[in-house]
Design a protein around this motif. Sequence first.
Motif, PDB file in Angstrom:
ATOM      1  N   MET A  59      -4.879   2.689  -6.540  1.00 31.62           N
ATOM      2  CA  MET A  59      -5.290   1.699  -5.530  1.00 31.62           C
ATOM      3  C   MET A  59      -4.174   0.679  -5.292  1.00 31.62           C
ATOM      4  SD  MET A  59      -9.244   1.317  -6.794  1.00 31.62           S
ATOM      5  CE  MET A  59      -9.458  -0.298  -6.148  1.00 31.62           C
ATOM      6  N   ILE A  60      -3.555   0.227  -6.365  1.00 33.12           N
ATOM      7  CA  ILE A  60      -2.461  -0.746  -6.241  1.00 33.12           C
ATOM      8  C   ILE A  60      -1.283  -0.126  -5.508  1.00 33.12           C
ATOM      9  CG2 ILE A  60      -0.738  -2.052  -7.550  1.00 33.12           C
ATOM     10  CD1 ILE A  60      -2.982  -2.419  -9.700  1.00 33.12           C
ATOM     11  N   LEU A  61      -0.909   1.106  -5.882  1.00 28.87           N
ATOM     12  CA  LEU A  61       0.195   1.784  -5.210  1.00 28.87           C
ATOM     13  C   LEU A  61      -0.113   2.040  -3.733  1.00 28.87           C
ATOM     14  CD1 LEU A  61       1.337   4.374  -7.896  1.00 28.87           C
ATOM     15  CD2 LEU A  61       2.640   2.435  -7.027  1.00 28.87           C
ATOM     16  N   THR A  62      -1.359   2.402  -3.433  1.00 27.39           N
ATOM     17  CA  THR A  62      -1.759   2.638  -2.047  1.00 27.39           C
ATOM     18  C   THR A  62      -1.572   1.386  -1.214  1.00 27.39           C
ATOM     19  OG1 THR A  62      -3.328   4.365  -2.662  1.00 27.39           O
ATOM     20  CG2 THR A  62      -3.708   3.258  -0.566  1.00 27.39           C
ATOM     21  N   ASP A  63      -2.087   0.271  -1.700  1.00 21.87           N
ATOM     22  CA  ASP A  63      -1.946  -0.983  -0.954  1.00 21.87           C
ATOM     23  C   ASP A  63      -0.490  -1.408  -0.838  1.00 21.87           C
ATOM     24  OD1 ASP A  63      -4.660  -1.116  -0.527  1.00 21.87           O
ATOM     25  OD2 ASP A  63      -5.040  -2.445  -2.229  1.00 21.87           O
ATOM     26  N   THR A  64       0.279  -1.205  -1.900  1.00 21.85           N
ATOM     27  CA  THR A  64       1.698  -1.568  -1.880  1.00 21.85           C
ATOM     28  C   THR A  64       2.452  -0.749  -0.843  1.00 21.85           C
ATOM     29  OG1 THR A  64       1.651  -2.200  -4.200  1.00 21.85           O
ATOM     30  CG2 THR A  64       3.802  -1.714  -3.258  1.00 21.85           C
ATOM     31  N   PHE A  65       2.267   0.576  -0.857  1.00 24.86           N
ATOM     32  CA  PHE A  65       2.978   1.422   0.103  1.00 24.86           C
ATOM     33  C   PHE A  65       2.523   1.169   1.533  1.00 24.86           C
ATOM     34  CE2 PHE A  65       3.977   4.220  -3.619  1.00 24.86           C
ATOM     35  CZ  PHE A  65       5.338   3.988  -3.569  1.00 24.86           C
ATOM     36  N   SER A  70       4.093  -0.976   6.647  1.00 24.38           N
ATOM     37  CA  SER A  70       3.797  -1.834   7.801  1.00 24.38           C
ATOM     38  C   SER A  70       4.898  -2.862   8.022  1.00 24.38           C
ATOM     39  CB  SER A  70       2.433  -2.517   7.642  1.00 24.38           C
ATOM     40  OG  SER A  70       2.471  -3.463   6.605  1.00 24.38           O
ATOM     41  N   SER A  71       5.554  -3.319   6.953  1.00 21.86           N
ATOM     42  CA  SER A  71       6.662  -4.257   7.131  1.00 21.86           C
ATOM     43  C   SER A  71       7.875  -3.564   7.743  1.00 21.86           C
ATOM     44  CB  SER A  71       7.034  -4.926   5.803  1.00 21.86           C
ATOM     45  OG  SER A  71       7.598  -3.987   4.920  1.00 21.86           O
ATOM     46  N   ALA A  72       7.932  -2.226   7.641  1.00 20.77           N
ATOM     47  CA  ALA A  72       9.001  -1.456   8.271  1.00 20.77           C
ATOM     48  C   ALA A  72       8.602  -0.986   9.667  1.00 20.77           C
ATOM     49  CB  ALA A  72       9.368  -0.265   7.398  1.00 20.77           C
ATOM     50  N   GLY A  73       7.428  -1.429  10.143  1.00 19.27           N
ATOM     51  CA  GLY A  73       6.978  -1.069  11.479  1.00 19.27           C
ATOM     52  C   GLY A  73       6.194   0.222  11.558  1.00 19.27           C
ATOM     53  N   ILE A  74       5.822   0.786  10.413  1.00 20.80           N
ATOM     54  CA  ILE A  74       5.053   2.032  10.388  1.00 20.80           C
ATOM     55  C   ILE A  74       3.615   1.696  10.003  1.00 20.80           C
ATOM     56  CG2 ILE A  74       4.819   4.300   9.319  1.00 20.80           C
ATOM     57  CD1 ILE A  74       7.835   4.095   8.648  1.00 20.80           C
ATOM     58  N   THR A  75       2.698   1.951  10.934  1.00 18.15           N
ATOM     59  CA  THR A  75       1.285   1.674  10.672  1.00 18.15           C
ATOM     60  C   THR A  75       0.632   2.935  10.123  1.00 18.15           C
ATOM     61  OG1 THR A  75       1.264   0.128  12.524  1.00 18.15           O
ATOM     62  CG2 THR A  75      -0.869   0.861  11.685  1.00 18.15           C
ATOM     63  N   ILE A  76      -0.061   2.781   9.005  1.00 22.08           N
ATOM     64  CA  ILE A  76      -0.720   3.909   8.354  1.00 22.08           C
ATOM     65  C   ILE A  76      -2.047   3.420   7.800  1.00 22.08           C
ATOM     66  CG2 ILE A  76       0.451   3.516   6.158  1.00 22.08           C
ATOM     67  CD1 ILE A  76       0.527   6.552   5.757  1.00 22.08           C
ATOM     68  N   SER A  77      -3.066   4.274   7.854  1.00 28.20           N
ATOM     69  CA  SER A  77      -4.371   3.882   7.318  1.00 28.20           C
ATOM     70  C   SER A  77      -4.336   3.907   5.795  1.00 28.20           C
ATOM     71  CB  SER A  77      -5.458   4.829   7.833  1.00 28.20           C
ATOM     72  OG  SER A  77      -5.301   6.108   7.255  1.00 28.20           O
ATOM     73  N   ARG A  78      -5.284   3.216   5.209  1.00 26.48           N
ATOM     74  CA  ARG A  78      -5.357   3.178   3.748  1.00 26.48           C
ATOM     75  C   ARG A  78      -5.653   4.569   3.185  1.00 26.48           C
ATOM     76  NH1 ARG A  78      -8.899   0.975  -0.683  1.00 26.48           N
ATOM     77  NH2 ARG A  78      -7.433  -0.114  -2.012  1.00 26.48           N
ATOM     78  N   GLU A  79      -6.469   5.334   3.913  1.00 23.49           N
ATOM     79  CA  GLU A  79      -6.817   6.683   3.463  1.00 23.49           C
ATOM     80  C   GLU A  79      -5.590   7.591   3.436  1.00 23.49           C
ATOM     81  OE1 GLU A  79      -8.509   5.010   5.873  1.00 23.49           O
ATOM     82  OE2 GLU A  79     -10.258   4.515   4.646  1.00 23.49           O
ATOM     83  N   LYS A  80      -4.747   7.496   4.475  1.00 26.23           N
ATOM     84  CA  LYS A  80      -3.535   8.322   4.500  1.00 26.23           C
ATOM     85  C   LYS A  80      -2.552   7.885   3.417  1.00 26.23           C
ATOM     86  CE  LYS A  80      -3.795   9.690   9.304  1.00 26.23           C
ATOM     87  NZ  LYS A  80      -3.225   9.580  10.644  1.00 26.23           N
ATOM     88  N   ALA A  81      -2.475   6.592   3.175  1.00 22.59           N
ATOM     89  CA  ALA A  81      -1.596   6.102   2.105  1.00 22.59           C
ATOM     90  C   ALA A  81      -2.105   6.584   0.752  1.00 22.59           C
ATOM     91  CB  ALA A  81      -1.515   4.574   2.145  1.00 22.59           C
ATOM     92  N   LEU A  82      -3.418   6.558   0.552  1.00 21.77           N
ATOM     93  CA  LEU A  82      -3.996   7.051  -0.701  1.00 21.77           C
ATOM     94  C   LEU A  82      -3.742   8.542  -0.863  1.00 21.77           C
ATOM     95  CD1 LEU A  82      -5.664   6.612  -3.254  1.00 21.77           C
ATOM     96  CD2 LEU A  82      -7.714   6.960  -1.882  1.00 21.77           C
ATOM     97  N   PHE A  83      -3.859   9.291   0.233  1.00 25.47           N
ATOM     98  CA  PHE A  83      -3.581  10.723   0.176  1.00 25.47           C
ATOM     99  C   PHE A  83      -2.128  10.974  -0.224  1.00 25.47           C
ATOM    100  CE2 PHE A  83      -2.273  14.736   2.181  1.00 25.47           C
ATOM    101  CZ  PHE A  83      -3.162  15.594   1.564  1.00 25.47           C
ATOM    102  N   GLY A  84      -1.201  10.216   0.355  1.00 27.51           N
ATOM    103  CA  GLY A  84       0.206  10.357   0.022  1.00 27.51           C
ATOM    104  C   GLY A  84       0.483  10.030  -1.435  1.00 27.51           C
TER     105      GLY A  84
END
Length: 143
Positions: A59-65, A70-84
């Motif tokens: 969960m921490i890594l998901t939110d961090t990534f 998003s700070s690099a201009g790439i918008t991604i959902s939390r679910e996709k970040a968790l999947f990654g």
Amino acid sequence: IIIGAFSAYGFSLIGRICAATKSSSYREAWDNTVGPSTSWITAFSSTFSCFFANLAYSMILTDTFKNLLSSAGITISREKALFGVTMVILPLCLLKDLSSLAPFSLLGIMGMIYTTVAMGLRYLGGGYAVPNGEFVKDLAAQP
């Protein structure tokens, strides 16, 4: 540091008990010292402790990534970040021999030391001092 010292002492005790009872696992040492009728408790608690720690770190890594992207201009959902994160972490969790991860453990320790030093410098430098600290405006508002 204190919690780490207690943890290290506890692991040391488990190792000494395993050596004294000629056991190869915590559960086997429990069988030899307390009895087999309750050894399932140690196996259960060790398994679920690791499971929930892994869940919390994911969960921490998901939110961090998600925030880093998003700070690099790439918008991604939390679910996709968790999947990654899961696709990276899961194969590592399934390794039989963890010795290949040793260099990354050292990297993690160095990262924690760097973060501790940076936080200490910011604290001692007064950057977050209320009301005139340099970074006070960046803090979340208190309710």
